[in-house]
Design an enzyme around this catalytic site. Structure first.
Site, PDB file in Angstrom:
ATOM      1  N   ARG A 138       0.847  -1.210   0.000  1.00  0.00           N
ATOM      2  CA  ARG A 138       0.000   0.000   0.000  1.00  0.00           C
ATOM      3  C   ARG A 138       0.878   1.254   0.000  1.00  0.00           C
ATOM      4  O   ARG A 138       0.518   2.282  -0.536  1.00  0.00           O
ATOM      5  CB  ARG A 138      -0.982   0.023   1.178  1.00  0.00           C
ATOM      6  CG  ARG A 138      -1.704   1.372   1.319  1.00  0.00           C
ATOM      7  CD  ARG A 138      -3.051   1.322   2.049  1.00  0.00           C
ATOM      8  NE  ARG A 138      -3.048   0.504   3.222  1.00  0.00           N
ATOM      9  CZ  ARG A 138      -2.488   0.841   4.396  1.00  0.00           C
ATOM     10  NH1 ARG A 138      -1.877   2.003   4.531  1.00  0.00           N
ATOM     11  NH2 ARG A 138      -2.527   0.013   5.407  1.00  0.00           N
ATOM     12  N   TYR A 140     -12.178  18.813 -15.893  1.00  0.00           N
ATOM     13  CA  TYR A 140     -12.741  17.467 -16.063  1.00  0.00           C
ATOM     14  C   TYR A 140     -13.963  17.306 -15.133  1.00  0.00           C
ATOM     15  O   TYR A 140     -13.953  17.821 -14.004  1.00  0.00           O
ATOM     16  CB  TYR A 140     -11.645  16.455 -15.723  1.00  0.00           C
ATOM     17  CG  TYR A 140     -12.086  15.024 -15.799  1.00  0.00           C
ATOM     18  CD1 TYR A 140     -12.288  14.402 -17.030  1.00  0.00           C
ATOM     19  CD2 TYR A 140     -12.293  14.277 -14.646  1.00  0.00           C
ATOM     20  CE1 TYR A 140     -12.690  13.081 -17.097  1.00  0.00           C
ATOM     21  CE2 TYR A 140     -12.694  12.953 -14.709  1.00  0.00           C
ATOM     22  CZ  TYR A 140     -12.894  12.367 -15.937  1.00  0.00           C
ATOM     23  OH  TYR A 140     -13.295  11.062 -16.003  1.00  0.00           O
ATOM     24  N   ASP A 200      -3.522  20.094 -14.270  1.00  0.00           N
ATOM     25  CA  ASP A 200      -3.869  18.787 -14.834  1.00  0.00           C
ATOM     26  C   ASP A 200      -3.400  18.801 -16.288  1.00  0.00           C
ATOM     27  O   ASP A 200      -3.955  19.505 -17.125  1.00  0.00           O
ATOM     28  CB  ASP A 200      -5.387  18.565 -14.731  1.00  0.00           C
ATOM     29  CG  ASP A 200      -5.822  17.207 -15.282  1.00  0.00           C
ATOM     30  OD1 ASP A 200      -5.085  16.623 -16.111  1.00  0.00           O
ATOM     31  OD2 ASP A 200      -6.912  16.736 -14.894  1.00  0.00           O
ATOM     32  N   LYS A 220      -5.041   7.725 -19.522  1.00  0.00           N
ATOM     33  CA  LYS A 220      -5.177   8.246 -20.878  1.00  0.00           C
ATOM     34  C   LYS A 220      -3.855   8.020 -21.640  1.00  0.00           C
ATOM     35  O   LYS A 220      -3.461   6.893 -21.819  1.00  0.00           O
ATOM     36  CB  LYS A 220      -5.590   9.716 -20.814  1.00  0.00           C
ATOM     37  CG  LYS A 220      -6.738   9.990 -19.824  1.00  0.00           C
ATOM     38  CD  LYS A 220      -8.063   9.315 -20.205  1.00  0.00           C
ATOM     39  CE  LYS A 220      -9.098   9.352 -19.095  1.00  0.00           C
ATOM     40  NZ  LYS A 220      -9.408  10.661 -18.559  1.00  0.00           N
TER      41      LYS A 220
HETATM   42  C1  LIG Z   1      -9.894  11.092 -17.364  1.00  0.00           C
HETATM   43  C2  LIG Z   1      -9.439  12.360 -16.770  1.00  0.00           C
HETATM   44  C3  LIG Z   1      -9.323  12.504 -15.370  1.00  0.00           C
HETATM   45  C4  LIG Z   1      -9.712  11.411 -14.409  1.00  0.00           C
HETATM   46  O1  LIG Z   1      -8.900  10.283 -14.557  1.00  0.00           O
HETATM   47  P1  LIG Z   1      -9.365   8.781 -14.172  1.00  0.00           P
HETATM   48  O2  LIG Z   1      -8.140   7.999 -14.438  1.00  0.00           O
HETATM   49  O3  LIG Z   1     -10.527   8.452 -15.044  1.00  0.00           O
HETATM   50  O4  LIG Z   1      -9.756   8.817 -12.737  1.00  0.00           O
HETATM   51  C5  LIG Z   1      -8.855  13.708 -14.893  1.00  0.00           C
HETATM   52  N1  LIG Z   1      -8.525  14.731 -15.708  1.00  0.00           N
HETATM   53  C6  LIG Z   1      -8.642  14.628 -17.049  1.00  0.00           C
HETATM   54  C7  LIG Z   1      -8.272  15.789 -17.899  1.00  0.00           C
HETATM   55  C8  LIG Z   1      -9.100  13.443 -17.625  1.00  0.00           C
HETATM   56  O5  LIG Z   1      -9.221  13.363 -18.951  1.00  0.00           O
END
Ligand SMILES: *Cc1c(COP(=O)(O)O)cnc(C)c1O
Length: 393
Positions: free
Chosen positions: A59, A112, A184, A209
């Site tokens: 963890r 997001y 982000d 992604k």
């Molecule tokens: C998909 C996404 C998230 C969230 O990510 P997860 O892996 O689905 O929790 C956050 N920010 C952006 C810009 C995203 O495209």
């Protein structure tokens, strides 16, 4: 030669790999072990106190997860990196570590969907004051920062209309007011944009992604100065949003081809955007690489490539979208993005499904908008596919 002198693709392949791989492995193995045993109690004690390298419990740290963090640290040129089970875990753990009741956070409206829920639902419940600004009104964002805030939260390019936010300008103002800047960078990836170099303090990702890139593992990453990232690590190790070793292996493997993939994503998205821009059934195309994009100049200055994401609206209403999507053969009609295969979806049934038509209009989301995550297929095939699909509606 140290890691930091090496080029991006070299660091992506070498920087995080352990120097002491067993039995001459050339790939980091997947360590499923939950716990790690010690005959020597003194050694155990030292490892537990972080005074000697080693692992105690998965963890906290794991020998497959750690090389991924070290690779991302090297790619960002950051002091430290920590991983999470998902992108949302990276975002929520970061915000809940850095913000306390009574603090104020400034953000933008176009984050997001999940992030937006943290700002509108969960942070206010925890006594944090949230100011969300119009994403492109930089003067208004500056004014909110000047009122005092602990943290500025940005995302660029944004979902789904690819708005581009000036990271350097807003970071400068935030720092004058002693606020931390978090970006982000999921859409851009470190190949196209490095927020830390532009003045941000922390950069985070949904590794689900582009970093993983194959739509087969979820994860999140945060990079920044060691003292801050260590605090977020501590929050995560106790709250438990740990990345699994299997997913870490997949993302680590994805990173090795990140630069190659992103070059192709950039190229394909640019060509598809230019094609759609000239099509008479298309109303508007949103892509930072088009000269008529609202912030093309800022994108050009702060990005090395414009990314694989674009969106476009059709002339006509949502019925046109319903006709077009099933005709597209070289695109999964699915949520998510950043995969080797092209993915398309209408925000009206994905990210913005819960809004009313009026709210979507206010958010600048046309009813006939389609988000297009260009894969790494051959651009000629992607365009031919769009051509036949558009001809049929
Ligand atoms: C998909 C996404 C998230 C969230 O990510 P997860 O892996 O689905 O929790 C956050 N920010 C952006 C810009 C995203 O495209």
């Amino acid at each position: 030669m140290t890691d930091s002198n090496r080029h991006f693709s070299t660091r992506a392949i070498w920087a995080g790999e352990p120097k002491d791989l067993h039995r001459k492995d050339v790939a980091t193995p997947v360590h499923h072990s939950v716990t790690f045993s010690y005959e020597d109690v003194d050694e155990w004690f030292d490892v537990a106190l972080d005074q000697r390298p080693g692992y105690i419990y998965s963890r906290n740290k794991n020998p497959t997860v750690r090389p991924l963090e070290l690779t991302m640290r090297a790619l960002e040129g950051a002091g430290e990196a920590v991983s999470f089970s998902t992108g949302m875990a990276a975002i929520s753990n970061t915000l809940f570590t850095l913000l306390a009741p009574g603090d104020r956070v400034v953000g933008i409206k176009d984050t997001y969907g999940g992030t937006n829920k943290i700002f509108t639902e969960f942070l206010p419940r925890a006594g944090v004051d949230v100011a969300l600004c119009d994403t492109l009104d930089f003067d208004a964002i500056e004014a909110e920062i000047r009122k005092g805030c602990k943290l500025l939260y940005l995302e660029t390019p944004t979902n789904p209309t690819l708005k581009v936010v000036d990271i350097a300008r807003l970071s400068r103002v935030a720092h004058e007011h002693h606020a931390l800047v978090v970006v982000d960078n999921t859409f851009a990836t470190p190949v196209n944009q490095r927020p830390l170099d532009l003045g941000a303090d922390l950069v985070l990702y949904s590794a689900t992604k582009y970093l993983n890139g194959h739509s087969d593992a979820m994860g999140g990453i945060l990079c920044g100065p060691k003292d801050i990232v260590d605090r977020v690590f501590h929050y995560r190790e106790i709250n438990g949003a740990t990345l699994h070793a299997n997913s870490a292996y997949m993302i680590l493997r994805g990173l090795k081809t990140l630069e190659l993939r992103i070059q192709r994503h950039n190229e394909n998205a640019q060509r598809v955007a230019e094609y759609l821009h000239e099509h008479d059934k298309v109303e508007a195309v949103f892509y930072p690489g088009l000269p008529d994009h609202h912030n093309h100049t800022i994108a050009k200055a702060q990005m090395d490539g414009y990314g694989g994401m674009l969106s476009f609206s059709l002339k006509g209403d949502f019925e046109q979208v319903k006709r077009l999507l099933p005709r597209m053969r070289l695109a999964h009609k699915a949520a998510s993005l950043g995969s080797v295969s092209t993915l398309v979806g209408p925000p009206r049934v994905t990210s913005h499904v819960e809004l009313t038509a009026e709210e979507r209009r206010a958010a600048g989301i046309p009813e006939s908008l389609i988000r297009y995550s260009a894969g790494i297929e051959n651009a000629k095939d992607l365009i031919a596919d769009l051509e036949q699909a558009l001809a049929g509606i």
